[in-house]
Design an enzyme around this catalytic site. Structure first.
Site, PDB file in Angstrom:
ATOM      1  N   SER A 135     -10.904   1.268  -8.260  1.00 31.04           N
ATOM      2  CA  SER A 135     -11.031   0.133  -7.348  1.00 31.04           C
ATOM      3  C   SER A 135     -12.207  -0.699  -7.833  1.00 31.04           C
ATOM      4  O   SER A 135     -13.022  -0.218  -8.630  1.00 31.04           O
ATOM      5  CB  SER A 135     -11.326   0.673  -5.936  1.00 31.04           C
ATOM      6  OG  SER A 135     -11.798  -0.347  -5.090  1.00 31.04           O
ATOM      7  N   TYR A 148     -16.572   5.857   0.433  1.00 23.51           N
ATOM      8  CA  TYR A 148     -15.369   5.398  -0.298  1.00 23.51           C
ATOM      9  C   TYR A 148     -15.784   4.937  -1.702  1.00 23.51           C
ATOM     10  O   TYR A 148     -15.156   5.319  -2.703  1.00 23.51           O
ATOM     11  CB  TYR A 148     -14.666   4.266   0.466  1.00 23.51           C
ATOM     12  CG  TYR A 148     -13.470   3.723  -0.301  1.00 23.51           C
ATOM     13  CD1 TYR A 148     -12.346   4.513  -0.512  1.00 23.51           C
ATOM     14  CD2 TYR A 148     -13.482   2.433  -0.833  1.00 23.51           C
ATOM     15  CE1 TYR A 148     -11.257   4.030  -1.241  1.00 23.51           C
ATOM     16  CE2 TYR A 148     -12.402   1.944  -1.556  1.00 23.51           C
ATOM     17  CZ  TYR A 148     -11.289   2.753  -1.754  1.00 23.51           C
ATOM     18  OH  TYR A 148     -10.215   2.278  -2.487  1.00 23.51           O
TER      19      TYR A 148
HETATM   20  P1  NDP Z   1      -1.511   2.701   1.152  1.00 22.03           P
HETATM   21  O1  NDP Z   1      -2.180   3.212   2.374  1.00 22.03           O
HETATM   22  O2  NDP Z   1      -0.457   1.667   1.308  1.00 22.03           O
HETATM   23  O3  NDP Z   1      -0.919   3.924   0.297  1.00 22.03           O
HETATM   24  C1  NDP Z   1      -1.654   5.102   0.104  1.00 22.03           C
HETATM   25  C2  NDP Z   1      -0.753   6.192  -0.435  1.00 22.03           C
HETATM   26  O4  NDP Z   1      -1.558   7.360  -0.664  1.00 22.03           O
HETATM   27  C3  NDP Z   1       0.348   6.581   0.534  1.00 22.03           C
HETATM   28  O5  NDP Z   1       1.558   6.720  -0.172  1.00 22.03           O
HETATM   29  C4  NDP Z   1      -0.101   7.919   1.068  1.00 22.03           C
HETATM   30  O6  NDP Z   1       1.022   8.742   1.303  1.00 22.03           O
HETATM   31  C5  NDP Z   1      -0.887   8.485  -0.111  1.00 22.03           C
HETATM   32  N1  NDP Z   1      -1.842   9.504   0.320  1.00 22.03           N
HETATM   33  C6  NDP Z   1      -2.945   9.340   1.078  1.00 22.03           C
HETATM   34  N2  NDP Z   1      -3.525  10.537   1.312  1.00 22.03           N
HETATM   35  C7  NDP Z   1      -2.752  11.472   0.687  1.00 22.03           C
HETATM   36  C8  NDP Z   1      -2.819  12.870   0.576  1.00 22.03           C
HETATM   37  N3  NDP Z   1      -3.801  13.578   1.140  1.00 22.03           N
HETATM   38  N4  NDP Z   1      -1.858  13.506  -0.128  1.00 22.03           N
HETATM   39  C9  NDP Z   1      -0.854  12.811  -0.711  1.00 22.03           C
HETATM   40  N5  NDP Z   1      -0.739  11.477  -0.642  1.00 22.03           N
HETATM   41  C10 NDP Z   1      -1.683  10.822   0.053  1.00 22.03           C
HETATM   42  O7  NDP Z   1      -2.692   2.143   0.233  1.00 22.03           O
HETATM   43  P2  NDP Z   1      -2.703   1.515  -1.252  1.00 22.03           P
HETATM   44  O8  NDP Z   1      -1.367   1.506  -1.847  1.00 22.03           O
HETATM   45  O9  NDP Z   1      -3.456   0.257  -1.164  1.00 22.03           O
HETATM   46  O10 NDP Z   1      -3.642   2.584  -1.967  1.00 22.03           O
HETATM   47  C11 NDP Z   1      -3.275   3.269  -3.143  1.00 22.03           C
HETATM   48  C12 NDP Z   1      -4.534   3.538  -3.951  1.00 22.03           C
HETATM   49  O11 NDP Z   1      -5.115   2.302  -4.346  1.00 22.03           O
HETATM   50  C13 NDP Z   1      -5.635   4.303  -3.228  1.00 22.03           C
HETATM   51  O12 NDP Z   1      -6.214   5.213  -4.126  1.00 22.03           O
HETATM   52  C14 NDP Z   1      -6.633   3.203  -2.855  1.00 22.03           C
HETATM   53  O13 NDP Z   1      -7.932   3.709  -2.729  1.00 22.03           O
HETATM   54  C15 NDP Z   1      -6.486   2.297  -4.052  1.00 22.03           C
HETATM   55  N6  NDP Z   1      -6.917   0.914  -3.891  1.00 22.03           N
HETATM   56  C16 NDP Z   1      -6.416   0.117  -2.898  1.00 22.03           C
HETATM   57  C17 NDP Z   1      -6.828  -1.201  -2.796  1.00 22.03           C
HETATM   58  C18 NDP Z   1      -6.363  -2.106  -1.709  1.00 22.03           C
HETATM   59  O14 NDP Z   1      -7.085  -3.077  -1.374  1.00 22.03           O
HETATM   60  N7  NDP Z   1      -5.206  -1.896  -1.129  1.00 22.03           N
HETATM   61  C19 NDP Z   1      -7.748  -1.787  -3.767  1.00 22.03           C
HETATM   62  C20 NDP Z   1      -8.222  -0.855  -4.763  1.00 22.03           C
HETATM   63  C21 NDP Z   1      -7.794   0.426  -4.819  1.00 22.03           C
HETATM   64  P3  NDP Z   1       1.212   9.713   2.567  1.00 22.03           P
HETATM   65  O15 NDP Z   1       0.385   9.157   3.700  1.00 22.03           O
HETATM   66  O16 NDP Z   1       2.673   9.707   2.823  1.00 22.03           O
HETATM   67  O17 NDP Z   1       0.723  11.022   2.081  1.00 22.03           O
HETATM   68  C1  8X3 Z   2     -10.152  -1.233  -2.010  1.00 25.43           C
HETATM   69  C2  8X3 Z   2     -10.932  -2.476  -2.240  1.00 25.43           C
HETATM   70  O1  8X3 Z   2     -12.920  -3.835  -1.415  1.00 25.43           O
HETATM   71  O2  8X3 Z   2     -11.842  -2.388   0.206  1.00 25.43           O
HETATM   72  O3  8X3 Z   2     -10.494  -0.254  -2.911  1.00 25.43           O
HETATM   73  O4  8X3 Z   2     -13.233  -1.466  -1.526  1.00 25.43           O
HETATM   74  S1  8X3 Z   2     -12.292  -2.529  -1.182  1.00 25.43           S
END
Ligand code: NDP
Ligand code: 8X3
Length: 248
Positions: A135, A148
């Site tokens: 991220s 985080y």
């Molecule tokens: P979402 O909440 O839309 O998706 C998160 C996914 O992670 C879900 O499919 C969830 O599946 C899975 N997950 C969470 N906890 C667990 C667990 N304990 N075991 C298995 N699966 C898990 O968020 P994003 O798609 O945005 O996030 C995906 C990644 O991208 C994360 O690592 C996040 O930190 C990162 N990210 C997101 C950003 C944003 O602004 N959206 C920016 C930068 C990075 P389920 O709940 O079914 O298990």
């Molecule tokens: C998600 C982006 O700005 O919420 O990783 O940290 S931010």
């Protein structure tokens, strides 16, 4: 194989590879969503899909699922460690310890467990590409981001360490570092408070999950074999840092 395929980036990544003829292993905790996605990918793209329902924090479940993959699914060539989350945005002085533990267990330990289970096959095949979802929080911290950001800084260190350790086996490692992207991320972070979640994206055209899927696919499957993208930071045009966001 993409972890966290029930939503957001992971779901879009699974779709992108399936659309392009790759067999995909999708994982997550919400089994109904996995089943729906599997059905969708099979019907829409005639894709080969295997769904694995486990929590990346559960070491035994991770190893048991990956070690018991059917023979034709064992040779994972691309692993996207995407499952992850932020919980809360409170100052460290008021932080909930259980939220800290969940973030560290999922983002850091989950990435390690899944990688450790998959790497032996990649070594045996002298081929593989691990993509870790970092991220912009891997690069900078912001008030309330504390744990985080620490967990994503750890993903960065793990990615760099993996690359150094696995270079001799021909395995590539990439960290993708997105800025704000509209998925279920903020809804999860603010524990279902939709107003707070929507507020994050107010006045901006944020990244969407498909943007990240395009990048993951390009890095792993379009660029020539000898090219390794180590790290990529991507944000929407209106975001220059955690603090500089040009809202309408
Ligand atoms: P979402 O909440 O839309 O998706 C998160 C996914 O992670 C879900 O499919 C969830 O599946 C899975 N997950 C969470 N906890 C667990 C667990 N304990 N075991 C298995 N699966 C898990 O968020 P994003 O798609 O945005 O996030 C995906 C990644 O991208 C994360 O690592 C996040 O930190 C990162 N990210 C997101 C950003 C944003 O602004 N959206 C920016 C930068 C990075 P389920 O709940 O079914 O298990
Ligand atoms: C998600 C982006 O700005 O919420 O990783 O940290 S931010």
């Amino acid at each position: 194989m993409v972890t966290g395929a029930t939503s957001g980036f992971g779901k879009a990544i699974a779709k992108k590879y399936a659309k392009n003829g790759f067999p995909v292993i999708i994982t997550g905790r919400r089994n109904e969503r996995l089943n729906d996605l599997k059905k969708y990918l099979e019907e829409k793209y005639d894709a080969k899909v295997l769904s694995l329902n486990f929590d990346v924090r559960d070491k035994e479940a991770v190893f048991s699922a990956i070690n018991s993959l059917p023979e034709e699914w064992k040779n994972i060539t691309i692993l996207v460690n995407n499952a992850g989350l932020a919980l809360g945005a409170t100052g460290i002085e008021n932080g909930y310890i259980s939220d800290w533990e969940t973030m560290i267990d999922t983002n850091v330990k989950g990435t390690l467990f899944v990688s450790r289970a998959v790497i032996p096959t990649m070594i045996a095949n002298k081929k593989g590409h691990i993509v870790n979802m970092g991220s912009t929080a891997s690069k900078e911290t912001y008030p309330g981001g504390n744990v985080y950001c620490a967990s994503k800084h750890a993903v960065q260190a793990i990615s760099d360490g993996m690359r150094q350790d696995l270079i001799k086996y021909g395995i590539k490692v990439t960290q993708i570092c997105p800025g704000m992207a509209e998925t279920e991320f903020s809804l999860v972070r603010y524990k279902g408070d939709k107003d707070k979640a929507d507020n994050v994206y107010k006045g901006v055209k944020p990244l969407v999950a498909e943007d990240i899927a395009e990048i993951a696919f390009f890095i792993t499957s379009v660029l020539p074999e000898h090219v390794e993208v180590r790290d990529i930071v991507v944000s929407c045009q209106q975001q220059a840092s955690a603090f500089v966001v040009n809202r309408n």
